[in-house]
Design a protein around this motif. Structure first.
Motif, PDB file in Angstrom:
ATOM      1  N   ARG A  73       0.812  -1.213   0.000  1.00  0.00           N
ATOM      2  CA  ARG A  73       0.000   0.000   0.000  1.00  0.00           C
ATOM      3  C   ARG A  73       0.847   1.264   0.000  1.00  0.00           C
ATOM      4  N   ASN A  74       2.013   1.183   0.613  1.00  0.00           N
ATOM      5  CA  ASN A  74       2.873   2.350   0.698  1.00  0.00           C
ATOM      6  C   ASN A  74       3.761   2.449  -0.542  1.00  0.00           C
ATOM      7  N   ARG A  75       4.471   3.549  -0.612  1.00  0.00           N
ATOM      8  CA  ARG A  75       5.438   3.735  -1.687  1.00  0.00           C
ATOM      9  C   ARG A  75       6.498   2.645  -1.586  1.00  0.00           C
ATOM     10  N   SER A  76       6.915   2.095  -2.715  1.00  0.00           N
ATOM     11  CA  SER A  76       7.859   0.988  -2.693  1.00  0.00           C
ATOM     12  C   SER A  76       9.207   1.423  -2.119  1.00  0.00           C
ATOM     13  N   PHE A  77       9.962   0.441  -1.617  1.00  0.00           N
ATOM     14  CA  PHE A  77      11.250   0.713  -0.979  1.00  0.00           C
ATOM     15  C   PHE A  77      12.202   1.440  -1.911  1.00  0.00           C
TER      16      PHE A  77
ATOM     17  N   ARG B 232       3.574  -5.383   6.024  1.00  0.00           N
ATOM     18  CA  ARG B 232       3.318  -6.761   5.618  1.00  0.00           C
ATOM     19  C   ARG B 232       2.749  -7.584   6.764  1.00  0.00           C
ATOM     20  N   LEU B 233       3.205  -7.333   8.000  1.00  0.00           N
ATOM     21  CA  LEU B 233       2.649  -8.028   9.158  1.00  0.00           C
ATOM     22  C   LEU B 233       1.191  -7.644   9.371  1.00  0.00           C
ATOM     23  N   ARG B 234       0.881  -6.369   9.233  1.00  0.00           N
ATOM     24  CA  ARG B 234      -0.506  -5.929   9.383  1.00  0.00           C
ATOM     25  C   ARG B 234      -1.392  -6.565   8.307  1.00  0.00           C
ATOM     26  N   SER B 235      -0.871  -6.637   7.090  1.00  0.00           N
ATOM     27  CA  SER B 235      -1.642  -7.239   6.003  1.00  0.00           C
ATOM     28  C   SER B 235      -1.914  -8.710   6.270  1.00  0.00           C
ATOM     29  N   SER B 236      -0.935  -9.419   6.841  1.00  0.00           N
ATOM     30  CA  SER B 236      -1.148 -10.834   7.133  1.00  0.00           C
ATOM     31  C   SER B 236      -2.197 -11.019   8.214  1.00  0.00           C
ATOM     32  N   ASP B 237      -2.276 -10.085   9.181  1.00  0.00           N
ATOM     33  CA  ASP B 237      -3.319 -10.156  10.209  1.00  0.00           C
ATOM     34  C   ASP B 237      -4.705  -9.997   9.590  1.00  0.00           C
ATOM     35  N   VAL B 238      -4.826  -9.042   8.667  1.00  0.00           N
ATOM     36  CA  VAL B 238      -6.105  -8.834   7.979  1.00  0.00           C
ATOM     37  C   VAL B 238      -6.467 -10.064   7.154  1.00  0.00           C
TER      38      VAL B 238
END
Length: 283
Positions: free
Chosen positions: A6-10, A130-136
């Motif tokens: 969702r954020n700007r890429s690295f 990525r951790l937040r996305s895995s929780d969702v």
């Protein structure tokens, strides 16, 4: 749930000087569609900085099935977790299209971050997202129907890689049906059933590795679990995103998109059905 960052890429968030310095630390690699870029449980620690193309991040389940966790594209890095903890790879990465990348050893990548606090904060933000996305994702697998999860994936694909044309929004990624199933944690048969329901309502059209979304608004309502509103929009004016173009012969009814028995087929004659007998599926 989300397949994409969702954020700007690295890489895009780095300064041009830091981006060039990172690429200078590695070697250029090219992967063909379907080629394995990283293997789950391998003990390698190199990082891939993606320059172009799309790749699929996936894991094998205990039942021998494949679960797609994410799609990674240009500007993103993969393999960074193993570079940090030097443990086995947590997932496999496979080229979905032709992919160009820079391979940087884990040791050089750690040194690069140690010398650049801003780059370290960017990679930590990426790991947190990525951790937040895995929780969702886990919550969605436990509480959403196959139809609802599929609708959410299709909405995301149209927003990120869709191309608008006269027939609707075509998805510009070569995702076959079994990959769609792997992306929502469902069987191929369940996804085929859900796609059939969406085709019958003219929400999507499918072909050989081709998918066109013709009613994004209705698809978004289904993804949000708002099937009652979807039926109301269809009854009042046809396509929710184009209320000035009503679709005749539609009205409320029930079609189950959940796994297992109990679904009501689209050919019923309940109250409120129009001439076509078709109504938006219920999630």
């Amino acid at each position: 749930m989300s397949l994409f960052e969702r954020n700007r890429s690295f890489l895009d968030a780095l300064t041009p000087q830091d981006r060039a310095a990172l690429h200078a630390l590695g070697t250029r690699r090219v992967y063909r569609p379907g080629e394995l870029m990283m293997r789950e449980r391998d003990t390698t620690t190199f990082v891939l900085a993606l320059r172009s193309g799309w790749s699929v991040v996936s894991v094998d389940t205990d039942r021998g099935a494949r679960l797609i966790l994410a799609l990674r594209g240009a500007g993103e890095v993969v393999g960074d977790m193993a570079a940090f903890d030097q443990g086995p790879r947590s997932a496999s990465v496979t080229a979905l299209s032709r992919v160009e990348a820079t391979a940087v050893s884990g040791e050089r990548f750690r040194s690069f971050l140690a010398a650049r606090p801003h780059a370290t904060s960017l990679i930590m933000r990426q790991l947190s997202a990525r951790l937040r996305s895995s929780d969702v994702e886990r919550r969605s697998l436990a509480s959403s129907s196959v139809l609802q999860r599929l609708a959410a994936r299709l909405v995301e694909l149209t927003e990120r890689v869709g191309r608008t044309g006269n027939e609707g929004t075509s998805v510009e990624l070569p995702l076959p049906q079994h990959d769609l199933a792997a992306a929502i944690g469902a069987t191929r048969e369940a996804v085929a059933k859900a796609l059939r329901l969406l085709r019958e309502q003219d929400v999507v059209r499918t072909g050989n590795r081709q998918l066109v979304v013709t009613d994004v608004h209705l698809l978004r309502l289904l993804a949000e679990g708002r099937s009652q509103q979807a039926r109301g929009d269809r009854e009042r004016g046809g396509r929710g995103d184009r209320p000035d173009h009503p679709r005749p012969g539609t009205g409320p009814g029930t079609v189950s998109g959940k796994d297992g028995p109990g679904g009501t087929g689209p050919g019923g004659t309940g109250p409120g059905r129009g001439r076509s007998g078709k109504t938006p599926p219920t999630v």
